[in-house]
Write an enzyme that holds these catalytic residues in place. Structure first.
Site, PDB file in Angstrom:
ATOM      1  N   PRO A  26     -13.821  -4.727  44.380  1.00 26.19           N
ATOM      2  CA  PRO A  26     -14.798  -3.764  44.893  1.00 26.19           C
ATOM      3  C   PRO A  26     -15.036  -3.854  46.411  1.00 26.19           C
ATOM      4  O   PRO A  26     -14.969  -4.943  46.981  1.00 26.19           O
ATOM      5  CB  PRO A  26     -16.082  -4.105  44.129  1.00 26.19           C
ATOM      6  CG  PRO A  26     -15.877  -5.491  43.617  1.00 26.19           C
ATOM      7  CD  PRO A  26     -14.400  -5.630  43.394  1.00 26.19           C
ATOM      8  N   ASN A  27     -15.308  -2.686  46.962  1.00 17.83           N
ATOM      9  CA  ASN A  27     -15.623  -2.499  48.390  1.00 17.83           C
ATOM     10  C   ASN A  27     -14.439  -2.686  49.338  1.00 17.83           C
ATOM     11  O   ASN A  27     -14.555  -2.421  50.525  1.00 17.83           O
ATOM     12  CB  ASN A  27     -16.778  -3.435  48.834  1.00 17.83           C
ATOM     13  CG  ASN A  27     -18.046  -3.156  48.054  1.00 17.83           C
ATOM     14  OD1 ASN A  27     -18.487  -2.006  47.956  1.00 17.83           O
ATOM     15  ND2 ASN A  27     -18.634  -4.191  47.461  1.00 17.83           N
ATOM     16  N   ARG A  33     -15.881  -1.558  56.887  1.00 20.28           N
ATOM     17  CA  ARG A  33     -16.779  -2.545  56.286  1.00 20.28           C
ATOM     18  C   ARG A  33     -16.779  -3.843  57.113  1.00 20.28           C
ATOM     19  O   ARG A  33     -15.745  -4.524  57.205  1.00 20.28           O
ATOM     20  CB  ARG A  33     -16.293  -2.849  54.861  1.00 20.28           C
ATOM     21  CG  ARG A  33     -17.095  -3.897  54.164  1.00 20.28           C
ATOM     22  CD  ARG A  33     -16.430  -4.336  52.866  1.00 20.28           C
ATOM     23  NE  ARG A  33     -17.193  -5.414  52.258  1.00 20.28           N
ATOM     24  CZ  ARG A  33     -16.738  -6.227  51.342  1.00 20.28           C
ATOM     25  NH1 ARG A  33     -15.509  -6.073  50.890  1.00 20.28           N
ATOM     26  NH2 ARG A  33     -17.499  -7.178  50.851  1.00 20.28           N
ATOM     27  N   TYR A  39     -14.037  -8.710  58.201  1.00 17.98           N
ATOM     28  CA  TYR A  39     -12.852  -8.319  57.422  1.00 17.98           C
ATOM     29  C   TYR A  39     -11.756  -7.623  58.241  1.00 17.98           C
ATOM     30  O   TYR A  39     -10.709  -7.257  57.690  1.00 17.98           O
ATOM     31  CB  TYR A  39     -13.284  -7.406  56.260  1.00 17.98           C
ATOM     32  CG  TYR A  39     -14.245  -8.112  55.304  1.00 17.98           C
ATOM     33  CD1 TYR A  39     -13.831  -9.211  54.559  1.00 17.98           C
ATOM     34  CD2 TYR A  39     -15.574  -7.682  55.167  1.00 17.98           C
ATOM     35  CE1 TYR A  39     -14.699  -9.870  53.704  1.00 17.98           C
ATOM     36  CE2 TYR A  39     -16.453  -8.327  54.308  1.00 17.98           C
ATOM     37  CZ  TYR A  39     -16.006  -9.426  53.575  1.00 17.98           C
ATOM     38  OH  TYR A  39     -16.857 -10.089  52.725  1.00 17.98           O
ATOM     39  N   ALA A  48     -16.126  -9.414  45.508  1.00 17.10           N
ATOM     40  CA  ALA A  48     -17.381 -10.051  45.053  1.00 17.10           C
ATOM     41  C   ALA A  48     -17.277 -10.594  43.623  1.00 17.10           C
ATOM     42  O   ALA A  48     -17.977 -11.549  43.269  1.00 17.10           O
ATOM     43  CB  ALA A  48     -18.531  -9.062  45.167  1.00 17.10           C
ATOM     44  N   GLU A  55      -4.516 -16.001  44.652  1.00 18.92           N
ATOM     45  CA  GLU A  55      -5.845 -15.486  45.006  1.00 18.92           C
ATOM     46  C   GLU A  55      -5.905 -15.333  46.524  1.00 18.92           C
ATOM     47  O   GLU A  55      -5.535 -16.263  47.258  1.00 18.92           O
ATOM     48  CB  GLU A  55      -6.905 -16.503  44.528  1.00 18.92           C
ATOM     49  CG  GLU A  55      -8.332 -16.116  44.869  1.00 18.92           C
ATOM     50  CD  GLU A  55      -9.347 -17.212  44.451  1.00 18.92           C
ATOM     51  OE1 GLU A  55      -8.943 -18.210  43.795  1.00 18.92           O
ATOM     52  OE2 GLU A  55     -10.533 -17.057  44.798  1.00 18.92           O
ATOM     53  N   HIS A  61      -8.226 -14.052  49.946  1.00 22.01           N
ATOM     54  CA  HIS A  61      -9.477 -13.589  50.575  1.00 22.01           C
ATOM     55  C   HIS A  61      -9.220 -13.401  52.057  1.00 22.01           C
ATOM     56  O   HIS A  61      -8.575 -14.249  52.688  1.00 22.01           O
ATOM     57  CB  HIS A  61     -10.603 -14.610  50.371  1.00 22.01           C
ATOM     58  CG  HIS A  61     -10.926 -14.811  48.925  1.00 22.01           C
ATOM     59  ND1 HIS A  61     -11.612 -13.867  48.195  1.00 22.01           N
ATOM     60  CD2 HIS A  61     -10.612 -15.819  48.070  1.00 22.01           C
ATOM     61  CE1 HIS A  61     -11.715 -14.292  46.938  1.00 22.01           C
ATOM     62  NE2 HIS A  61     -11.109 -15.461  46.833  1.00 22.01           N
ATOM     63  N   ARG A  87     -20.726 -17.679  48.079  1.00 25.19           N
ATOM     64  CA  ARG A  87     -19.317 -17.250  48.214  1.00 25.19           C
ATOM     65  C   ARG A  87     -18.360 -18.445  48.136  1.00 25.19           C
ATOM     66  O   ARG A  87     -17.149 -18.281  48.022  1.00 25.19           O
ATOM     67  CB  ARG A  87     -19.093 -16.540  49.547  1.00 25.19           C
ATOM     68  CG  ARG A  87     -19.743 -15.188  49.650  1.00 25.19           C
ATOM     69  CD  ARG A  87     -19.315 -14.474  50.922  1.00 25.19           C
ATOM     70  NE  ARG A  87     -20.316 -13.492  51.289  1.00 25.19           N
ATOM     71  CZ  ARG A  87     -20.377 -12.262  50.786  1.00 25.19           C
ATOM     72  NH1 ARG A  87     -19.481 -11.864  49.907  1.00 25.19           N
ATOM     73  NH2 ARG A  87     -21.333 -11.440  51.166  1.00 25.19           N
TER      74      ARG A  87
END
Ligand code: DQA
Length: 253
Positions: free
Chosen positions: A117-118, A125, A130, A184, A205, A207, A218
């Site tokens: 999401p987002n 954003r 980011y 999130a 994974e 990020h 987080r």
């Protein structure tokens, strides 16, 4: 009969040496032996001009003219045959090359990339956290890098947990590696963790930010111990790093 040698006669001269030498049958024969048929013919013609009734001169000239015509024909035949052989050979090479490419294309390892999401709002954003690249740009980079590594990548983004879960189910068939940034949901979703537990392929994974340097909530990833590896804090580069790592994992780089 004079025994002249066609001195100075060479294959690559344009000069008509025959014109400089006294025309004799011996000279004509020497030219003939060397394959200089034009020169031999020209001598016979000169001799015939002087002695038109000499049958052996006529015969010799006709024989040369036949040889010239024959060799031209043979040359043409040879050219056409060689060209056809070359073309047939190339056709076969092209067919085999195409078959190999098709097989390699089918065999290419497939990566699925899931964005949570987002992340569809990337670029707008929190750019200081980011980055300024849009998700579209990032996806393009992912696909390009995958191609460079001899793989292919499908990308997917959703703001809904159920959609992410269903996409993970899809990864069970037909994908060789999953790269996932659950956003999130990383910190909250037992359901996504459970879906990932079903996969038998490597899971990377990703990020954009270094989640371990951020707010305490987080710093906990629900999927870190389910994933094969984690990349965090490299911004958008994290995805290309993950793709290259995926290629190494599947030994297809
Ligand atoms: C994120 C980090 C998460 O904490 C956050 O909720 C995101 C993005 C990252 O890529 O850095 O949406 O996964």
């Amino acid at each position: 009969m004079t025994d002249e040698k066609p001195k100075g006669v060479s294959m690559d001269t344009d000069r008509d040496d025959a014109a400089d030498l006294t025309p004799t049958v011996t000279l004509a024969r020497l030219y003939e032996e060397q394959g200089l048929l034009d020169k031999a013919a020209s001598i016979y013609k000169k001799l015939l001009a002087m002695e038109p009734e000499r049958a052996e001169l006529k015969e010799a000239l006709e024989a040369i003219e036949k040889r010239v015509a024959g060799s031209t024909l043979q040359h043409e035949k040879f050219d056409t045959k060689t060209t056809l052989d070359h073309l047939t050979g190339w056709q076969r090479v092209i067919r085999e090359r195409k078959k190999m490419l098709d097989q390699n294309h089918e065999k290419r390892q497939k990566i699925l990339v899931i964005h949570g999401p987002n992340l569809n709002m990337l670029g707008r954003r929190e750019p200081s956290v980011y980055g300024t690249s849009t998700l579209e740009e990032i996806d393009e980079e992912i696909k390009k890098t995958a191609e460079e590594c001899g793989m292919s990548a499908d990308t997917f983004q959703s703001n809904r947990e159920g959609d992410v879960i269903e996409k993970i189910h899809e990864a069970m068939d037909g994908y060789d590696v999953l790269i996932i940034n659950p956003a999130a949901y990383t910190h909250t979703s037992v359901a996504i963790r459970d879906a990932l537990l079903m996969l038998e392929i490597p899971i990377i994974e990703v990020h954009l930010s270094n989640i371990y340097r951020r707010e305490p909530f987080r710093q906990k990833s629900m999927i870190a111990d389910v994933a094969t590896a984690q990349v965090a804090g490299f911004g958008k580069e994290g995805y290309t790093i993950a793709v290259r790592a995926a290629a190494n994992m599947t030994h297809k780089a």
